[in-house]
Design an enzyme around this catalytic site. Structure first.
Site, PDB file in Angstrom:
ATOM      1  N   TYR A  72       0.861  -1.188   0.000  1.00 42.72           N
ATOM      2  CA  TYR A  72       0.000   0.000   0.000  1.00 42.72           C
ATOM      3  C   TYR A  72       0.892   1.229   0.000  1.00 42.72           C
ATOM      4  O   TYR A  72       1.776   1.358   0.848  1.00 42.72           O
ATOM      5  CB  TYR A  72      -0.888  -0.017   1.257  1.00 42.72           C
ATOM      6  N   ASP A 125       9.328   2.723   0.084  1.00 41.87           N
ATOM      7  CA  ASP A 125       8.253   3.346   0.859  1.00 41.87           C
ATOM      8  C   ASP A 125       8.503   3.000   2.321  1.00 41.87           C
ATOM      9  O   ASP A 125       8.182   1.907   2.786  1.00 41.87           O
ATOM     10  CB  ASP A 125       6.900   2.808   0.374  1.00 41.87           C
ATOM     11  N   LYS A 182       4.261   8.830   8.939  1.00 39.94           N
ATOM     12  CA  LYS A 182       3.782   8.212  10.186  1.00 39.94           C
ATOM     13  C   LYS A 182       4.651   8.593  11.391  1.00 39.94           C
ATOM     14  O   LYS A 182       4.505   9.677  11.927  1.00 39.94           O
ATOM     15  CB  LYS A 182       3.675   6.698  10.015  1.00 39.94           C
TER      16      LYS A 182
HETATM   17  C1  LIG Z   1       3.522   1.838   3.497  1.00 40.61           C
HETATM   18  C2  LIG Z   1       2.590   3.010   3.400  1.00 40.61           C
HETATM   19  N1  LIG Z   1       2.791   3.926   2.442  1.00 40.61           N
HETATM   20  C3  LIG Z   1       2.005   5.008   2.314  1.00 40.61           C
HETATM   21  C4  LIG Z   1       0.941   5.211   3.171  1.00 40.61           C
HETATM   22  C5  LIG Z   1       0.067   6.417   3.004  1.00 40.61           C
HETATM   23  O1  LIG Z   1       0.350   7.326   4.023  1.00 40.61           O
HETATM   24  P1  LIG Z   1      -0.763   8.386   4.484  1.00 40.61           P
HETATM   25  O2  LIG Z   1      -1.857   7.613   5.144  1.00 40.61           O
HETATM   26  O3  LIG Z   1      -0.006   9.306   5.413  1.00 40.61           O
HETATM   27  O4  LIG Z   1      -1.213   9.105   3.258  1.00 40.61           O
HETATM   28  C6  LIG Z   1       0.696   4.278   4.177  1.00 40.61           C
HETATM   29  C7  LIG Z   1      -0.438   4.447   5.106  1.00 40.61           C
HETATM   30  O5  LIG Z   1      -0.838   3.570   5.838  1.00 40.61           O
HETATM   31  C8  LIG Z   1       1.526   3.138   4.304  1.00 40.61           C
HETATM   32  O6  LIG Z   1       1.327   2.198   5.235  1.00 40.61           O
END
Ligand SMILES: Cc1ncc(COP(=O)(O)O)c(C=O)c1O
Length: 432
Positions: free
Chosen positions: A146, A243, A271
């Site tokens: 994700y 990521d 986060k």
């Molecule tokens: C691995 C990863 N990348 C990107 C995101 C997206 O981040 P945001 O919720 O701050 O937009 C998340 C959110 O859970 C994530 O777990």
């Protein structure tokens, strides 16, 4: 007391919320709930209190951000001091530079940085930068990963089909045209990546991956997988994007790239970086950040670099580093992970508890080790849901999809309390 009576206030607020907020929530991930979406009044350290006055030991950490625990007094004081001087200058300020300098020192790929307000935006910025630098359109991502909720990456987040089927959009409304630019492969399968890149490498701007597949199963990379991705990207001139929204400031101060010793071209952090404030960072090697630096491609945001978020980021990084907190979190997390696995054995329940420790995943499965999304998809979700319900009644708040986060505010007593609660909860689960 029945669950219905115990969480009646939350239920009533959820019903009221549902008449004004779409689905009663502000993010789709909050729409489920162990019994129903919960409403909270306060959070402090490792604990939260709901509108019914229930005290809950929290292993969600608000889906990861609250690495220091909730309402860390030093962090709160620093954010308050920052906003007393203004909320948003929409011009630069010294704390932004100090935070960028700290991240540059800690994160291997961070020769240049930009701050933004969410992980979803940071992923889009990295992809745009990679496209600007390579002049290519396509992005290779992995099944079960994700990277935010936006159209370019919201494919095969939890695909129902087999590996190799056409990419599946996350939900209705995603631009069908985005399918042409996305390639989805099973994770940890270097041969599949090699074959695909040999055929299509000249069209691929970037390979984007969570360096640990946190969102589905908390699966670590197989030995050589990240190194293999690095080599394939080098060979084909594509960007390697990590990521690190979950791994960053959790698995190590240098992120997963420091932990596994593989440096990507671009990376995104969020986060835990902001401890619950909307802060994310785009980090990259000088050569890859060049299109952004030269103004050939754009990343913008009215709220970026606002005083509260930057103060939260600076305080988080300084406190984690000063207190060597990630080492403690890793030790406590590993003890909890191993304790849960032992309880599965004690009760004769097939449990898979997998992950590095600061975060890990628990699933009801006879498969001892998962290496890709489809292994996790086969877990008994109903059994885990029943476990979450039992744990909530024990006063422990868990994420329903099986991911556990440990914070600097958790103690050894909290771990012992949780394992005792899990012991009783597992004992009470219906046997099939
Ligand atoms: C691995 C990863 N990348 C990107 C995101 C997206 O981040 P945001 O919720 O701050 O937009 C998340 C959110 O859970 C994530 O777990």
């Amino acid at each position: 007391m029945t669950a219905e009576a115990r969480f009646a206030g939350s239920r009533a607020w959820h019903e009221r919320a549902s008449s004004v907020l779409a689905g009663g929530v502000s993010s789709q991930f909050r729409a489920f709930g162990v019994f129903h979406p919960m409403h909270y009044t306060r959070a402090d350290g490792a604990r939260m209190w709901d509108v019914d006055g229930n005290e809950l030991l929290d292993f969600t950490l608000s889906q990861g951000p609250c690495i220091l625990g909730h309402s860390h007094p030093e962090l709160v004081a620093r954010v308050q001091a920052a906003v007393a001087k203004g909320q948003l200058f929409a011009g630069q300020h010294a704390e932004e530079v100090l935070l960028a300098e700290a991240l540059q020192r800690l994160i291997p790929c961070a020769e240049k940085l930009r701050f933004t307000s969410s992980g979803s935006e940071a992923a889009q910025a990295c992809i745009r930068i990679a496209r600007a630098k390579t002049g290519r359109q396509r992005i290779l991502k992995f099944d079960g990963h994700y990277h935010g909720w936006l159209d370019s990456v919201a494919w095969n987040v939890a695909p129902p089909g087999n590996a190799g089927d056409a990419p599946v959009p996350w939900c209705a409304g995603i631009a069908e045209s985005a399918a042409a630019d996305i390639i989805c492969l099973p994770w940890n399968d270097l041969d599949a990546v090699r074959r695909t890149m040999d055929a299509h490498g000249q069209e691929v701007a970037a390979i984007i991956t969570e360096p640990v597949m946190c969102n589905q199963g908390c699966i670590e990379p197989l030995p050589g997988f990240l190194q293999g991705l690095r080599a394939i990207c080098d060979e084909h001139g594509s960007a390697l994007i990590f990521d690190e929204i979950i791994t960053g400031f959790r698995i190590g101060l240098g992120g997963a790239q420091g932990h596994y010793g593989v440096t990507p071209d671009l990376a995104l952090f969020g986060k835990a970086l902001g401890s619950g404030f909307p802060l994310a960072a785009i980090a990259g090697r000088e050569a890859w950040m060049a299109p952004l630096e030269a103004g050939r491609t754009y990343h913008a945001g009215t709220m970026n670099g606002n005083n509260a978020c930057i103060a939260a980021g600076l305080a988080t990084v300084e406190i984690l580093e000063r207190d060597d907190a990630l080492r403690r979190i890793a030790t406590l997390g590993a003890a909890l992970r191993d304790g849960l696995a032992q309880l599965g054995a004690k009760h004769g329940i097939a449990l898979r508890v997998q992950g590095p420790g600061p975060m890990f995943h628990m699933g009801f499965s006879t498969l001892a080790r998962a290496t890709e999304f489809r292994h996790v998809a086969a877990d008994d979700k109903a059994a885990y849901h029943a476990f979450c319900q039992a744990m909530l009644l024990e006063g422990v708040r868990l994420i329903e999809r099986g991911l556990w986060y440990v914070s600097a505010a958790h103690t050894e007593d909290d771990i012992a309390f949780t394992l005792a609660a899990a012991d009783r909860s597992l004992a009470g689960l219906p046997r099939t």
